[in-house]
Design a protein around this motif. Structure first.
Motif, PDB file in Angstrom:
ATOM      1  N   SER A   1      48.235  61.412  42.740  1.00  0.00           N
ATOM      2  CA  SER A   1      49.564  60.832  42.766  1.00  0.00           C
ATOM      3  C   SER A   1      50.342  61.293  43.975  1.00  0.00           C
ATOM      4  CB  SER A   1      50.323  61.178  41.480  1.00  0.00           C
ATOM      5  OG  SER A   1      50.434  62.586  41.345  1.00  0.00           O
TER       6      SER A   1
ATOM      7  N   THR B   1      48.942  59.584  47.146  1.00  0.00           N
ATOM      8  CA  THR B   1      49.370  58.196  47.243  1.00  0.00           C
ATOM      9  C   THR B   1      50.830  58.087  47.623  1.00  0.00           C
ATOM     10  OG1 THR B   1      47.780  57.672  45.520  1.00  0.00           O
ATOM     11  CG2 THR B   1      49.436  56.015  46.002  1.00  0.00           C
TER      12      THR B   1
ATOM     13  N   LYS C   1      42.656  58.875  36.474  1.00  0.00           N
ATOM     14  CA  LYS C   1      43.711  57.942  36.825  1.00  0.00           C
ATOM     15  C   LYS C   1      43.201  56.736  37.604  1.00  0.00           C
ATOM     16  CE  LYS C   1      47.607  61.171  36.993  1.00  0.00           C
ATOM     17  NZ  LYS C   1      48.690  61.718  37.857  1.00  0.00           N
ATOM     18  N   THR C   2      42.038  56.862  38.233  1.00  0.00           N
ATOM     19  CA  THR C   2      41.550  55.791  39.118  1.00  0.00           C
ATOM     20  C   THR C   2      40.199  55.225  38.715  1.00  0.00           C
ATOM     21  OG1 THR C   2      40.536  57.445  40.586  1.00  0.00           O
ATOM     22  CG2 THR C   2      42.791  56.764  41.086  1.00  0.00           C
TER      23      THR C   2
ATOM     24  N   TYR D   1      54.358  46.175  39.668  1.00  0.00           N
ATOM     25  CA  TYR D   1      53.017  46.450  40.176  1.00  0.00           C
ATOM     26  C   TYR D   1      52.463  45.214  40.876  1.00  0.00           C
ATOM     27  CZ  TYR D   1      53.190  50.504  37.061  1.00  0.00           C
ATOM     28  OH  TYR D   1      53.554  51.661  36.433  1.00  0.00           O
TER      29      TYR D   1
ATOM     30  N   LYS E   1      47.648  45.896  39.561  1.00  0.00           N
ATOM     31  CA  LYS E   1      47.146  46.108  38.203  1.00  0.00           C
ATOM     32  C   LYS E   1      47.314  44.890  37.293  1.00  0.00           C
ATOM     33  CE  LYS E   1      48.053  49.877  36.048  1.00  0.00           C
ATOM     34  NZ  LYS E   1      48.722  51.090  35.505  1.00  0.00           N
TER      35      LYS E   1
ATOM     36  N   TYR F   1      43.870  52.538  49.407  1.00  0.00           N
ATOM     37  CA  TYR F   1      43.226  53.848  49.338  1.00  0.00           C
ATOM     38  C   TYR F   1      42.485  54.161  50.639  1.00  0.00           C
ATOM     39  CZ  TYR F   1      43.843  53.554  44.214  1.00  0.00           C
ATOM     40  OH  TYR F   1      44.358  53.440  42.949  1.00  0.00           O
TER      41      TYR F   1
ATOM     42  N   CYS G   1      43.512  52.993  33.267  1.00  0.00           N
ATOM     43  CA  CYS G   1      42.820  53.919  34.171  1.00  0.00           C
ATOM     44  C   CYS G   1      42.826  53.445  35.618  1.00  0.00           C
ATOM     45  CB  CYS G   1      41.383  54.135  33.701  1.00  0.00           C
ATOM     46  SG  CYS G   1      41.252  54.849  32.055  1.00  0.00           S
TER      47      CYS G   1
ATOM     48  N   HIS H   1      45.429  53.524  38.882  1.00  0.00           N
ATOM     49  CA  HIS H   1      46.708  54.059  39.353  1.00  0.00           C
ATOM     50  C   HIS H   1      47.273  53.201  40.473  1.00  0.00           C
ATOM     51  CE1 HIS H   1      49.789  57.051  40.331  1.00  0.00           C
ATOM     52  NE2 HIS H   1      49.546  56.736  41.594  1.00  0.00           N
ATOM     53  N   GLU H   2      48.548  52.883  40.331  1.00  0.00           N
ATOM     54  CA  GLU H   2      49.276  52.188  41.394  1.00  0.00           C
ATOM     55  C   GLU H   2      50.739  52.589  41.286  1.00  0.00           C
ATOM     56  OE1 GLU H   2      50.407  47.697  43.027  1.00  0.00           O
ATOM     57  OE2 GLU H   2      49.280  47.951  41.159  1.00  0.00           O
ATOM     58  N   ASP H   3      51.345  52.920  42.406  1.00  0.00           N
ATOM     59  CA  ASP H   3      52.757  53.261  42.400  1.00  0.00           C
ATOM     60  C   ASP H   3      53.599  52.025  42.119  1.00  0.00           C
ATOM     61  OD1 ASP H   3      52.229  55.876  42.908  1.00  0.00           O
ATOM     62  OD2 ASP H   3      52.728  55.808  45.041  1.00  0.00           O
TER      63      ASP H   3
END
Length: 586
Positions: free
Chosen positions: A40, A43, A84-85, A150, A153, A231, A302, A304-306
């Motif tokens: 986190s 990112t 998380k990923t 988002y 996701k 990423y 599962c 992860h994205e801000d």
């Protein structure tokens, strides 16, 4: 072959801009070094260092320099193997699985069970892949229309819902009797009149759900690729591409798993297999549906994205996108993607029947060799990732196309002329040809990573993907039209059963034309950069041209419209026989 590449060009910056640039790059490096090793925080540092308006402004040389400076930092790259990923590689595995299932059933179901002519099968295959043309609008939708804050996701989850709907329809559909009559042992009586000719009128009930299944897979793939690009751009430049290489191996494993399922569970004689038992088409779709139900919650929990705090402006996004397309650097790459895909995808309509009738390829053996080929692709991808990341992209593509052509022509011509007609010898090309294909696929993805713009990853991925795939319908249509002129017909089963020396020569000439058109794609190699340094140099030095950008977009659009129209006509029983679309005449 899939060549997905992106680029961008610009003029040089003045001395004042360079001073600001150095300050900005220094700040970005400090932020990255201060970031913790958790996903986190890493990112957050990335988005913080790329949130400055200069990253999307007029001075694109700052973008290139920032990419290089961030790549040179010591920040630890994001891992896709944390709690998380991990939903991203899991989704990538199963997206590749269902996509390969949709392609893998064509041979046994449409050629064997439904008894369709080979040129119709080629059209069905191209029609099913049309959702790949939607990469550009899907990419723009990802970038400009976040859902609940988002950008990736929700679209990944939406893709799985579409896949599940298509699989539900096909799993509930009752299968009609096969086209050909069957002997007591379950094999088909190819020489007798068909027992169920009406099955041809029902093919659309299977073509369009498969189309929807691949469309759902593409919605999920675009979202996953956009997030993966975010990423990958955090990796140091000397290691950039490792995350993508890992993901390539994961998706290859997904396609390999589909071969296991089709090879062993759908290998009954009704689907050109060798077993007396096996899953039916609807049974296989039910198995896939259960897998999709399992993946849907993982793809949300599962990954992860801000969360985005502001919604991007669609108008500004499109204006900046048009400015990007006007750059000669990107226009040349878009042209390359369209031209190469057109020539490489051209194929003789004799291929399915040469494989089934003369080589005697069965489903199990085809899938086993396919698994061997994909395993080799995984090994080659790892070797390339470790030792050849700095190899010239042009050289890699040149060697790949040459190697695929040579490895394919040897077993093909020996099979055509009856020298060696053995399915194991014929399928050996699938394994040998997987080596250059793996290198080519990885090189193409490395170009995407290097040439994509921060904040417009979905657009960059979708733009080149759309231009590339827009040539596939045209290539299939032109192939059907050209090879439909050969006499005796390359699509009629009776000619392969008769197996005369005259017909063998006709088939050989058709394959020779296919190989020549594939080699013609090499003439487009100067349109792409050699490696990372030249890609960044093109961004800075190459100018813009509106006319070139218009032609690069307009010509593929017209080609796509024509191709889709003809493909739809080819799949309809009343029009499939027209000569001008490749049929035998009504």
């Amino acid at each position: 072959m899939r060549v997905s590449i992106k680029s961008e060009g610009d003029g040089s910056a003045d001395s004042d801009s360079q001073t600001d640039l150095e300050h900005t790059a220094s700040t970005a490096t400090t932020l990255k070094k201060a970031a913790s090793n958790t996903f986190s925080h890493c990112t957050t540092a990335f988005f913080a260092s790329s949130s400055d308006d200069s990253m999307f402004g007029d001075d694109d040389s700052q973008v290139s320099a920032m990419e290089l400076s961030s790549g040179a930092s010591d920040a630890e790259a994001v891992s896709i193997w944390t709690w998380k990923t991990c939903g991203l590689p899991i989704s990538g595995f199963f997206l590749a699985f269902v996509n390969a299932i949709a392609s893998g059933v064509v041979y046994g179901f449409f050629l064997g069970y439904m008894g369709l002519d080979s040129y119709i099968i080629s059209s069905i295959g191209a029609l099913m892949k049309l959702p790949e043309v939607l990469l550009l609008p899907l990419g723009v939708l990802n970038d400009c229309l976040p859902i609940f804050g988002y950008s990736r996701k929700p679209y990944l989850a939406l893709g799985w819902l579409i896949c599940g709907s298509a699989l539900l329809v096909m799993s509930l559909k009752t299968l009609p009797a096969p086209y050909y009559c069957q002997f007591p042992d379950g094999t088909y009586d190819w020489m007798s009149p068909p027992c169920n000719p009406d099955i041809h009128s029902q093919r659309n009930w299977y073509v369009f759900p498969l189309f929807l299944l691949i469309a759902g897979a593409q919605v999920g793939s675009v979202a996953g690729e956009g997030l993966l690009l975010e990423y990958s751009r955090q990796e140091p430049i000397e290691r950039r591409g490792q995350i993508k290489a890992q993901m390539t191996m994961v998706t290859t494993a997904g396609a390999l798993a589909s071969s296991v399922v089709i090879g062993f569970l759908m290998n009954s004689k009704a689907y050109l297999g060798t077993f007396d038992w096996g899953l039916s088409f609807s049974g296989l779709m039910t198995v896939c549906l259960v897998m999709v139900i399992f993946v849907i919650p993982i793809s949300w929990l599962c990954v992860h994205e801000d969360r985005k705090t502001t919604r991007p402006s669609s108008r500004e996004h499109m204006k900046s996108s048009w400015k990007l397309v006007k750059k000669k650097a990107l226009s040349s790459v878009l042209c390359f993607a369209f031209v190469v895909q057109f020539f490489v995808a051209s194929s003789t309509t004799a291929a399915p029947l040469v494989r089934s009738q003369w080589a005697g390829v069965k489903v199990l053996q085809q899938q086993i060799f396919g698994m061997g080929g994909m395993f080799v692709m995984m090994v080659v991808t790892w070797i390339y990732k470790e030792y050849f990341l700095q190899m010239s992209w042009r050289k890699a593509i040149l060697l790949s196309i040459l190697a695929v052509t040579i490895s394919d022509c040897v077993p093909t011509f020996l099979t055509i002329f009856g020298v060696v007609r053995d399915q194991y010898f014929y399928l050996g090309e699938d394994v040998a040809g997987s080596i250059p294909k793996a290198a080519l696929a990885l090189v193409s993805n490395l170009m995407i990573i290097e040439l994509a713009e921060t904040g417009r990853e979905g657009l960059c991925y979708g733009l080149v993907g759309t231009l590339q795939h827009a040539s596939l319908p045209l290539s299939t249509v032109v192939s059907n039209q050209v090879y439909g002129l050969f006499t005796p017909s390359l699509s009629k089963l009776d000619n392969y059963v008769a197996d005369t020396s005259q017909f063998r020569a006709i088939v050989a000439w058709s394959y020779g034309l296919t190989y020549v058109t594939s080699l013609l794609s090499l003439l487009a190699l100067p349109l792409i950069p050699r490696q990372k340094a030249e890609a960044h140099r093109r961004k800075i030095e190459w100018s813009s041209n509106s006319a070139m950008a218009f032609l690069v977009l307009f010509i593929p659009a017209m080609a796509l419209l024509y191709g889709i129209t003809v493909l739809v006509l080819t799949t309809q029983p009343r029009t499939a026989c027209w000569r001008w679309i490749g049929g035998p005449g009504c």
